[in-house]
Design a protein around this motif. Structure first.
Motif, mmCIF file in Angstrom:
data_model
loop_
_atom_site.group_PDB
_atom_site.id
_atom_site.type_symbol
_atom_site.label_atom_id
_atom_site.label_comp_id
_atom_site.label_asym_id
_atom_site.label_seq_id
_atom_site.Cartn_x
_atom_site.Cartn_y
_atom_site.Cartn_z
ATOM 1 N N PRO A 23 -27.803 19.333 148.838
ATOM 2 C CA PRO A 23 -29.067 18.748 149.353
ATOM 3 C C PRO A 23 -28.922 18.490 150.861
ATOM 4 N N LYS A 36 -24.061 12.490 146.898
ATOM 5 C CA LYS A 36 -24.229 13.436 145.776
ATOM 6 C C LYS A 36 -24.551 12.665 144.492
ATOM 7 N N ALA A 77 -28.063 11.696 144.573
ATOM 8 C CA ALA A 77 -28.929 12.862 144.337
ATOM 9 C C ALA A 77 -28.960 13.188 142.839
#
Ligand SMILES: CC1=C(/C=C/C(C)=C/C=C/C(C)=C/C=O)C(C)(C)CCC1
Ligand SMILES: CC1=C(/C=C/C(C)=C/C=C/C(C)=C/C=O)C(C)(C)CCC1
Ligand SMILES: CC1=C(/C=C/C(C)=C/C=C/C(C)=C/C=O)C(C)(C)CCC1
Ligand SMILES: CC1=C(/C=C/C(C)=C/C=C/C(C)=C/C=O)C(C)(C)CCC1
Ligand SMILES: CC1=C(/C=C/C(C)=C/C=C/C(C)=C/C=O)C(C)(C)CCC1
Ligand SMILES: CC1=C(/C=C/C(C)=C/C=C/C(C)=C/C=O)C(C)(C)CCC1
Lengths: 250, 250, 250, 250, 250, 250
Positions: free
Chosen positions: E174, E241, E244
């Protein structure tokens, strides 16, 4: 002090330190094996053994500093640092009230009786030790006997109250628990009796090196019984009561 | 300092260290026995005992360094390192505000009253200790009295505010909790009173070795009562309030 | 250094060490009292106090090694080991950036603003300390003033950015939290202001033993306020925000 | 003692200390791998290894203090501190009863049989060690033989009771568990047999430096087998019984 | 070494030790803040900082033993114990492979690519350090250059593979994570570049006390950046992460 | 021993100690990353590294005591305490059986095969080390060769049984696990081979200071590979098997 005597006292101290330390660790680790209701009794008992382990650690250091070896296998002579006996009284001042607290906590009495019992027993125990100390320090016999007698009154009071209370609680316990509570009572009277006897040693003229060794060994063995064995019996009672209340703990 | 005096002071310090250390450990281990809402009071109380244990550890070291034995059972003479009294004031500077915080935390007052109380009490306590220290260090009596008086104003202010607050909170507590809160109040006034009295010792000419021993023992015993016993009463109140709010904690 | 001066500095260091150590322990133990989102701010704050406690432990050792007593109650003279001031700058190099991180973490800003703020503030803080160090070490005044001025630019930049950011975030916070955030701002400016002032002491000719004592006490008190008190205020904000988001934490 | 002999004894002690320490840690860490019912046996076994590790730590220190090297690769001569053998008896006084407790705990017998067994076995084991100690200390052979014989009676009684009990319990265990319980029995008799044999060494005139080394190595190896290996077999039995009762533990 | 130089090197070492120790503690304590998938990267990074803290502890001890002060504020002279530089290479031999492992672990690549990458990178890193060490120890320049060149080949190979791999993984991350991964790449190349440069110092005749100070400071600062800062960036990537993948970690 | 040689051996020991210690910690901390079924293999492997770390700590102390520096950068001469090689054999006596246990535990074979394998392998490994030790201590070559040959028989037996077993288990493992198990086999044979070779050094007349350094470095490097690297490969296999059995652990 002869070499043999120094070794025996040293070993008994080390025995006491080891049993106190590992009983405390054992009780802390096996908290999970009893119902939350009884855990506080185990924690208090572990604290008692912990305090005793700390004081025996201090006693061993003071004992090592106090005596120095003269020759291989020879006698030990006193050094200026001296051996500090008062540690025991400081230790009792803390542990005796806690021992009483522990006994009442494991019986899981209704809150009211528990509160009233504690307010009677704890001050009496502090009084007993406080009255006993001047006698211990006094050199000639008369003041020793006076202080000793004074300290025996609260002593008897505590034994009386505990005895009555424990017997009363027998009715409400399941069968095997009652057996253990009875054993607890005998253990209490047997071990607590040793202290006044050791106290009276100097009175009977027993004051040389041998008497010193005998008193130290007597006190230490009584300590181990009154703290470790007592704590383990409390643990067994807590185990049995948990099993009775909730079969998961069988 | 005579041999006996050194031993007594040493034993009292060791007694204080042991009780502080094990009260802190006890409180930390038994956090699980109260509702999360009251746990912070226990943690603060454990921190107070922890700080005190740390300072008594320092005091014992400085006491050992400060005095050296001359002969077997002989007197102890001062060494250049000297004995550092100021540790106590440093200790109070930290623990007194925390003790106030602890008392208010266990009452679980609505957030607003709690905030206002703290902003009044904590600065007052710091002021009290700060004003007291110069008096302690001053040698001749006049400045001692002046500083002492100055420090007593915040002292009375704190007692007044605490007293009023504790009494007001009595109404909202279940019966037995009220009893304990009352006992907490008496304990607070009794123990905190000892400090100003010990402070005034030198003023009454009590300045020799005996006075030194008496002050040290007085301060230490007051410390143990004001920190350990106080902490245990706070623990009992937290236990009772948890039991009242949620029978699981009975 | 006179005996009194040595004792005062020693006590202030021991005060700082005790408060740092126990604030760190307190913050670690009470992590459970706030929402996971805010726990990182507490952990960072505990690390800051941990690092400071470690450095004060080093400072006390170096202070003890650096000065030796001449006679009972006599003065202390410098030994070849000397007293190492630079520990403070090493300490600041680590704690100042972390303090900024801590402040932003507790505000729980959206990730973007948080990232941009950090990339501006952290390098500025490192720059401030780096520029300040040569000035501290320099002996004659001119380079001291030059370096000092250079280091004040990033200092003002940090204060400006923090001030603006804290004020902007006030709008989005519930009422009492805003009050605490305001108190945080004053505390920040008040305590961080002390360091440049202490830095300027030698410039104003205040360079004898008294000045040394004053600087050390000033730095230590500022450290305790800027780290411990700051950490506790952060803890209170985290508590209030948790209570606001999820009543279980009331 | 020659250089080689000193090294061998030293290494065997260090081997014993390492195995005791890490068996205790291993048992504590792998508590989770067995059903709660069997965890107490593991905790008791870890305590046994812990106590033994503590005593071997003391033995190594006393061994180092007791002997000092004369030249590079030269012999070691006795110092006034001497080597304290009694640690072993103190250790046995604690560990032998616990070993019995451990064996019975892992068999998970119904509470009644367990209680009666313990009340018979534990006193017998204490008696055995108590009777053995005077023999160990006695120099000439006759009293050694007398005390030895006295101590062998409780020794045989324990072996008999344990043997009968273990065999009886075989029927109620799943197949592989029975195999392990048989191995436990052989291990018990094999290792406990070593102690009386080492005890009889001096009687057969084996009293020089070599005999000393042989006895120490013999006792240490027997200790490691009787405590660590025994503990690991108990662990395996607990694992197998857990797997049998609840396939999750397979 | 002049007094100022000794102090600077000492402070830089103490700075490195403090930051390594507390980064390791910080990473261990905040494991809970990331998804289990990313926890291993944090544990590896904490181990790296732990190993470095252990080695810096050894370096400081060896530095203190190696140099002794002559007079107050005077120079420090070398003692027979000497200062042991090789600790750094021992440290790199362990930490460099782990740093690579850490970088790949946080990228959470599919297992196949991860395995192949590791089998290429880890041996190369060991080779680089092994080839570098003889050069470091060699005194005259020619062998230094030869070994240096040999060691630079695997060095470049690692940088190349890492660079390619990190860039390839950018696509799959991302947005903000990609930014951090880019910063990770620059940090890696910047810090790892310092080591060969410090290695070449003696070659350019920079071999006096100043050069020694510069190399030590250079190595230490590079170590702190390459281990602590690197670890914190890895922590941030893991945080992002986790956020996300699972908003709970936002 | 020359200064350079002392440093190299010292550094290699410190390298071994650091890697053992941190591998043990790493394995303990990452227990959660594998299925409970495989955790015991990790715990055993952590114990192996723990025991090795303990013994290397002892080896370093004995190494430091055994050699004293003569002049700055000068040689090191042997002191009467001497360097105690036997630690290695004591260490192997404990770790070799555990290494075998670890290998079989991670293969999670059905209980029957596991039991039979262990009863064959463990005694063989103890026999191998026991037979090897007299050879190590013997000075002239003939007995060395005899004992060496005797010890190689169980050595070959272990390798044979392990090899067959590992190959047989390959069939039942998922693809990548098989690859790792193969690597485990090569690692086992490669590292265990080093020990007999180092053993034969003195036989080939390699007995001076250089040979001593070479043997110590050889043994230490082999230890690190056979314990740490081996442990990490076991960890990877456990990770892969957990991922295969339960995708949560991917
Ligand atoms: C009656 C009596 C005494 C009683 C002491 C007791 C009963 C001590 C108990 C100690 C325990 C139980 C310690 C460890 O747990 C003294 C003070 C010797 C003085 C003389 C009279
Ligand atoms: C009034 C007054 C004083 C009060 C001191 C107090 C109230 C101390 C309390 C200490 C506690 C509670 C310590 C541990 O918990 C001083 C400073 C002696 C100075 C003279 C006047
Ligand atoms: C402006 C300025 C300075 C500022 C120092 C500051 C702001 C230090 C803050 C330290 C903290 C907050 C420590 C612990 O938490 C220096 C370097 C003295 C040098 C002269 C100019
Ligand atoms: C029969 C007998 C003895 C038996 C000793 C035993 C059986 C010791 C067991 C020790 C253990 C099991 C230790 C560690 O776990 C003595 C006292 C030597 C004295 C002579 C007769
Ligand atoms: C290229 C090169 C070298 C590279 C060393 C490196 C790259 C070290 C990295 C160390 C780290 C990252 C430590 C802490 O985490 C040497 C060996 C100096 C020798 C000469 C050539
Ligand atoms: C064959 C042989 C030997 C083998 C030793 C081995 C195989 C040791 C393994 C050690 C390990 C694996 C240690 C750490 O984990 C000896 C005893 C040297 C003696 C001569 C013959």
């Amino acid at each position: 002090l002869s070499n043999g005597q120094f070794q025996t006292v040293y070993n008994v101290f080390s025995f006491a330190l080891a049993s106190m330390l590992f009983t405390a660790l054992f009780l802390l680790v096996s908290q999970g094996r009893v119902l939350p209701r009884y855990r506080q009794a185990l924690v208090v008992s572990a604290t008692v053994c912990g305090i005793a382990a700390y004081h025996y650690f201090r006693i061993i250091n003071s004992f090592n500093e106090g005596f120095a070896p003269t020759a291989i296998g020879g006698d030990y002579t006193l050094t200026p640092f001296g051996f500090n006996e008062a540690y025991r009284y400081v230790d009792w001042l803390l542990t005796v009230p806690l021992l009483l607290l522990e006994t009442i906590a494991v019986l899981a009495l209704p809150r009211a009786t528990r509160a009233s019992l504690l307010t009677k027993l704890i001050p009496a125990s502090v009084l007993m030790i406080a009255l006993g100390y001047p006698g211990e320090v006094a050199i000639d016999t008369l003041p020793k006997m006076l202080w000793g007698a004074a300290s025996t009154i609260p002593f008897l009071y505590i034994l009386y109250v505990l005895f009555v209370e424990l017997t009363k609680s027998l009715g409400r316990q399941p069968a095997e628990v009652a057996a253990s509570v009875k054993r607890l009572r005998i253990l209490l009277i047997a071990t607590w009796g040793v202290y006044p006897i050791s106290y009276l040693f100097p009175v009977f003229g027993l004051d040389g090196a041998d008497a010193f060794v005998l008193r130290q060994v007597g006190y230490s063995v009584a300590d181990v019984l009154a703290k470790c064995l007592y704590g383990l019996v409390i643990y067994k009672i807590a185990r049995m009561k948990s099993a009775a209340d909730d079969p998961v703990f069988a």
